[in-house]
Design a protein around this motif. Structure first.
Motif, PDB file in Angstrom:
ATOM      1  N   LEU A 121      33.942  39.788  44.258  1.00 48.71           N
ATOM      2  CA  LEU A 121      35.239  40.460  44.235  1.00 48.71           C
ATOM      3  C   LEU A 121      36.345  39.483  43.866  1.00 48.71           C
ATOM      4  CD1 LEU A 121      34.934  42.492  47.574  1.00 48.71           C
ATOM      5  CD2 LEU A 121      34.403  43.285  45.264  1.00 48.71           C
ATOM      6  N   CYS A 122      37.349  40.000  43.183  1.00 46.51           N
ATOM      7  CA  CYS A 122      38.478  39.195  42.740  1.00 46.51           C
ATOM      8  C   CYS A 122      39.692  40.112  42.641  1.00 46.51           C
ATOM      9  CB  CYS A 122      38.143  38.577  41.379  1.00 46.51           C
ATOM     10  SG  CYS A 122      39.185  37.240  40.849  1.00 46.51           S
ATOM     11  N   GLY A 123      40.877  39.566  42.822  1.00 45.47           N
ATOM     12  CA  GLY A 123      42.050  40.428  42.731  1.00 45.47           C
ATOM     13  C   GLY A 123      43.346  39.658  42.662  1.00 45.47           C
ATOM     14  N   TYR A 124      44.365  40.286  42.072  1.00 50.44           N
ATOM     15  CA  TYR A 124      45.706  39.716  41.997  1.00 50.44           C
ATOM     16  C   TYR A 124      46.713  40.737  42.511  1.00 50.44           C
ATOM     17  CZ  TYR A 124      50.204  38.308  39.993  1.00 50.44           C
ATOM     18  OH  TYR A 124      51.533  37.995  39.832  1.00 50.44           O
ATOM     19  N   ASN A 125      47.357  40.393  43.615  1.00 48.21           N
ATOM     20  CA  ASN A 125      48.377  41.235  44.250  1.00 48.21           C
ATOM     21  C   ASN A 125      47.870  42.631  44.590  1.00 48.21           C
ATOM     22  OD1 ASN A 125      50.408  39.401  44.543  1.00 48.21           O
ATOM     23  ND2 ASN A 125      51.537  40.024  42.715  1.00 48.21           N
ATOM     24  N   SER A 126      46.581  42.754  44.773  1.00 47.81           N
ATOM     25  CA  SER A 126      45.993  44.016  45.228  1.00 47.81           C
ATOM     26  C   SER A 126      44.664  43.680  45.886  1.00 47.81           C
ATOM     27  CB  SER A 126      45.780  44.987  44.058  1.00 47.81           C
ATOM     28  OG  SER A 126      44.860  44.455  43.128  1.00 47.81           O
ATOM     29  N   LYS A 127      44.109  44.636  46.561  1.00 47.13           N
ATOM     30  CA  LYS A 127      42.833  44.406  47.216  1.00 47.13           C
ATOM     31  C   LYS A 127      41.784  44.007  46.179  1.00 47.13           C
ATOM     32  CE  LYS A 127      39.636  46.574  50.486  1.00 47.13           C
ATOM     33  NZ  LYS A 127      39.303  47.817  51.224  1.00 47.13           N
ATOM     34  N   ALA A 128      40.999  42.986  46.498  1.00 48.02           N
ATOM     35  CA  ALA A 128      40.014  42.472  45.557  1.00 48.02           C
ATOM     36  C   ALA A 128      38.980  43.534  45.203  1.00 48.02           C
ATOM     37  CB  ALA A 128      39.326  41.241  46.146  1.00 48.02           C
ATOM     38  N   LYS A 129      38.527  43.508  43.944  1.00 45.51           N
ATOM     39  CA  LYS A 129      37.558  44.503  43.491  1.00 45.51           C
ATOM     40  C   LYS A 129      36.579  43.888  42.502  1.00 45.51           C
ATOM     41  CE  LYS A 129      40.903  46.217  40.083  1.00 45.51           C
ATOM     42  NZ  LYS A 129      41.685  47.399  39.640  1.00 45.51           N
ATOM     43  N   ALA A 130      35.553  44.646  42.159  1.00 47.17           N
ATOM     44  CA  ALA A 130      34.520  44.166  41.243  1.00 47.17           C
ATOM     45  C   ALA A 130      35.058  44.082  39.819  1.00 47.17           C
ATOM     46  CB  ALA A 130      33.307  45.085  41.290  1.00 47.17           C
ATOM     47  N   GLY A 131      34.565  43.107  39.069  1.00 47.46           N
ATOM     48  CA  GLY A 131      34.833  43.032  37.637  1.00 47.46           C
ATOM     49  C   GLY A 131      36.082  42.296  37.208  1.00 47.46           C
ATOM     50  N   GLU A 132      36.935  41.891  38.136  1.00 45.66           N
ATOM     51  CA  GLU A 132      38.216  41.289  37.773  1.00 45.66           C
ATOM     52  C   GLU A 132      38.076  39.849  37.277  1.00 45.66           C
ATOM     53  OE1 GLU A 132      41.910  42.642  38.320  1.00 45.66           O
ATOM     54  OE2 GLU A 132      40.407  43.992  37.474  1.00 45.66           O
ATOM     55  N   VAL A 133      38.883  39.514  36.289  1.00 42.60           N
ATOM     56  CA  VAL A 133      39.002  38.144  35.790  1.00 42.60           C
ATOM     57  C   VAL A 133      40.487  37.805  35.787  1.00 42.60           C
ATOM     58  CG1 VAL A 133      38.507  36.535  33.923  1.00 42.60           C
ATOM     59  CG2 VAL A 133      36.965  38.469  34.337  1.00 42.60           C
ATOM     60  N   ILE A 134      40.848  36.703  36.432  1.00 43.51           N
ATOM     61  CA  ILE A 134      42.258  36.338  36.600  1.00 43.51           C
ATOM     62  C   ILE A 134      42.523  34.983  35.965  1.00 43.51           C
ATOM     63  CG2 ILE A 134      44.033  35.763  38.305  1.00 43.51           C
ATOM     64  CD1 ILE A 134      42.604  37.776  40.173  1.00 43.51           C
ATOM     65  N   ALA A 135      43.597  34.905  35.194  1.00 45.72           N
ATOM     66  CA  ALA A 135      43.990  33.652  34.556  1.00 45.72           C
ATOM     67  C   ALA A 135      45.361  33.238  35.070  1.00 45.72           C
ATOM     68  CB  ALA A 135      44.024  33.809  33.040  1.00 45.72           C
ATOM     69  N   ILE A 136      45.456  32.011  35.551  1.00 44.42           N
ATOM     70  CA  ILE A 136      46.719  31.443  36.045  1.00 44.42           C
ATOM     71  C   ILE A 136      47.186  30.436  35.002  1.00 44.42           C
ATOM     72  CG2 ILE A 136      47.858  30.200  37.907  1.00 44.42           C
ATOM     73  CD1 ILE A 136      45.463  31.118  39.707  1.00 44.42           C
ATOM     74  N   ALA A 137      48.234  30.786  34.281  1.00 43.26           N
ATOM     75  CA  ALA A 137      48.771  29.928  33.228  1.00 43.26           C
ATOM     76  C   ALA A 137      49.849  29.031  33.817  1.00 43.26           C
ATOM     77  CB  ALA A 137      49.348  30.789  32.104  1.00 43.26           C
ATOM     78  N   LEU A 138      49.742  27.730  33.568  1.00 39.36           N
ATOM     79  CA  LEU A 138      50.676  26.750  34.121  1.00 39.36           C
ATOM     80  C   LEU A 138      51.545  26.177  33.015  1.00 39.36           C
ATOM     81  CD1 LEU A 138      48.208  24.883  36.521  1.00 39.36           C
ATOM     82  CD2 LEU A 138      49.826  26.709  37.101  1.00 39.36           C
ATOM     83  N   TYR A 139      52.843  26.078  33.280  1.00 40.28           N
ATOM     84  CA  TYR A 139      53.812  25.613  32.298  1.00 40.28           C
ATOM     85  C   TYR A 139      54.698  24.528  32.919  1.00 40.28           C
ATOM     86  CZ  TYR A 139      52.683  30.189  30.258  1.00 40.28           C
ATOM     87  OH  TYR A 139      52.024  31.287  29.747  1.00 40.28           O
ATOM     88  N   GLY A 140      55.056  23.528  32.135  1.00 42.13           N
ATOM     89  CA  GLY A 140      56.011  22.539  32.614  1.00 42.13           C
ATOM     90  C   GLY A 140      55.688  21.149  32.113  1.00 42.13           C
ATOM     91  N   GLU A 141      56.705  20.476  31.537  1.00 40.69           N
ATOM     92  CA  GLU A 141      56.505  19.125  31.026  1.00 40.69           C
ATOM     93  C   GLU A 141      56.193  18.137  32.136  1.00 40.69           C
ATOM     94  OE1 GLU A 141      56.297  17.977  27.943  1.00 40.69           O
ATOM     95  OE2 GLU A 141      56.366  20.074  27.297  1.00 40.69           O
ATOM     96  N   SER A 142      56.657  18.419  33.336  1.00 42.65           N
ATOM     97  CA  SER A 142      56.441  17.477  34.432  1.00 42.65           C
ATOM     98  C   SER A 142      55.037  17.575  35.032  1.00 42.65           C
ATOM     99  CB  SER A 142      57.472  17.728  35.545  1.00 42.65           C
ATOM    100  OG  SER A 142      57.296  19.023  36.099  1.00 42.65           O
ATOM    101  N   LEU A 143      54.283  18.588  34.642  1.00 36.38           N
ATOM    102  CA  LEU A 143      52.938  18.750  35.195  1.00 36.38           C
ATOM    103  C   LEU A 143      51.999  17.676  34.650  1.00 36.38           C
ATOM    104  CD1 LEU A 143      52.248  22.603  35.035  1.00 36.38           C
ATOM    105  CD2 LEU A 143      52.385  21.196  37.102  1.00 36.38           C
ATOM    106  N   GLU A 144      51.226  17.086  35.544  1.00 35.49           N
ATOM    107  CA  GLU A 144      50.100  16.242  35.149  1.00 35.49           C
ATOM    108  C   GLU A 144      48.837  16.880  35.711  1.00 35.49           C
ATOM    109  OE1 GLU A 144      48.284  11.700  35.262  1.00 35.49           O
ATOM    110  OE2 GLU A 144      50.068  12.180  36.446  1.00 35.49           O
ATOM    111  N   ILE A 145      47.928  17.243  34.823  1.00 32.71           N
ATOM    112  CA  ILE A 145      46.701  17.937  35.220  1.00 32.71           C
ATOM    113  C   ILE A 145      45.505  17.188  34.645  1.00 32.71           C
ATOM    114  CG2 ILE A 145      45.406  20.104  35.140  1.00 32.71           C
ATOM    115  CD1 ILE A 145      48.104  21.542  34.722  1.00 32.71           C
TER     116      ILE A 145
END
Length: 377
Positions: free
Chosen positions: A162-186
């Protein structure tokens, strides 16, 4: 970067850390046992804790928080970036006839590419072909943007994830968290610690992530022969004996876990692609080998950093956890020793890990690895 963390154990006792830290609209990573995520109580409680939070849920095969590894509970990490931003998009593979490439492609199309620094992906682990998901994502993303993340777990049950974004987690979900910012070091890395044994064989029949034949013989029959009495415990027993797969198109071999078996077709379903013509060997591991693998992953992740990590997201494989059993925390402790105690540690045990190899940008699906994503700003 401001961070708050907390956990819920199997006895339903909450523990909240850094409660004095005030957050406005944080990114909240919530890693939890699948059975917990099926309860409305979890969603309502997390929303109460973070009324304006961006809540990302993922079912696991074990939760990592600080130097602790837990089962059957929940671990959350709330992150508020002070000089950077993030955007979250989601897509459900069940809306695309379980086509992983199409799902990844459409998901990536939703992402604003301007000044995109990094993409962290949490995907369901039941229907996805992790290799194809990456192909779909990278067909749209700029070449310089790296992808890391993991596939959700369900302990060693392999029933559903199960996976979810701002809702109850459910089957089949794929979530991408995009990060922005020149100060970020990853920075990021992965390492296994498993070793190959036995004869090398060639994949003579496969389709995507389904393996039918090795050396023109039914793959499942051969695998059962190697497992002996443990064959009756498939697919769980396969977590102890993954496959090393080295294709002609890839510089490095990858490890593939068997997620399920198909007795009718005498086939094995793996977490990612197993191309025909690839050379295959069985693998196994010792506890010390796995712990050393985590140490090497941590060393690689910090090697070229300019600043100390403030956040470390660890994605390790359920197979590693089963081998280590009660010693699972040892690999996390090795990571902390290298990354440093200043970093907030979070993560989960997965059905697959997403990360480029060292000194590369193109992502790969891995199994049986410890994968690190280190972030600071």
């Amino acid at each position: 970067m401001k961070i708050r963390q907390g956990s819920l154990n199997e006895a339903r006792i909450w523990k909240h850390l850094n409660e004095e830290v005030k957050l406005d609209a944080p990114l909240v990573l919530i890693f939890a046992n699948r059975h917990l995520l099926e309860e409305d109580y979890i969603f309502s409680t997390m929303r109460h804790l973070f009324p304006n939070g961006h809540l990302v849920y993922a079912s696991t095969s074990g939760e990592i928080l600080g130097d602790q590894v837990s089962d059957g509970g929940l671990a959350y990490t709330a992150i508020e970036f002070e000089n950077s931003t993030f955007k979250i998009v989601s897509e459900n593979i069940l809306n695309h006839e379980k086509n992983s490439i199409e799902t990844g492609n459409i998901l990536a199309q939703k992402i604003d590419k301007a000044n995109l620094k990094h993409l962290f992906v949490i995907a369901e682990g039941s229907y996805i072909n992790g290799s194809d998901l990456i192909k779909g994502l990278e067909s749209v993303l700029p070449d310089e943007v790296a992808v890391t993340g993991g596939l959700c777990g369900d302990d060693a049950r392999f029933e559903k994830t199960l996976c979810g974004y701002n809702s109850k987690a459910k089957a089949g979900e794929v979530i991408a968290i995009a990060l922005y910012g020149e100060s970020l070091e990853i920075s990021f890395s992965n390492y296994g610690g498993w070793f190959a044994f036995g004869p090398e064989r060639t994949i003579t029949k496969s389709t995507g992530n389904i393996l039918y034949e090795l050396d023109d013989k039914p793959a499942l029959d051969l695998y059962k022969t190697y497992l002996g009495d443990k064959a009756a415990e498939l697919p769980q027993a396969a977590l102890f004996y993954p496959l090393s797969v080295h294709s002609a198109e890839k510089e490095h071999p990858v490890v593939r876990t068997i997620l399920n078996i198909d007795e009718t077709d005498n086939a094995m379903i793996l977490a990612g692609d197993v191309p025909e013509g690839s050379r295959v060997k069985l693998m196994m591991a010792t506890v010390d080998g796995i712990v050393d693998g985590a140490l090497e992953a941590a060393k690689a992740a910090v090697a070229k950093r300019e600043s100390a990590a403030q956040l470390a997201i660890l994605v390790s494989c359920v197979g590693r956890k089963l081998v280590m059993d009660q010693r699972s925390e040892e690999e996390v402790e090795e990571v902390i020793e290298i990354v440093g105690s200043q970093a907030a540690i979070t993560g989960f045990y997965s059905y697959g890990e997403l990360s480029p190899f060292a000194n590369e940008r193109s992502c790969e699906l891995h199994n049986q690895t410890m994968t690190l994503t280190l972030i600071s700003e």
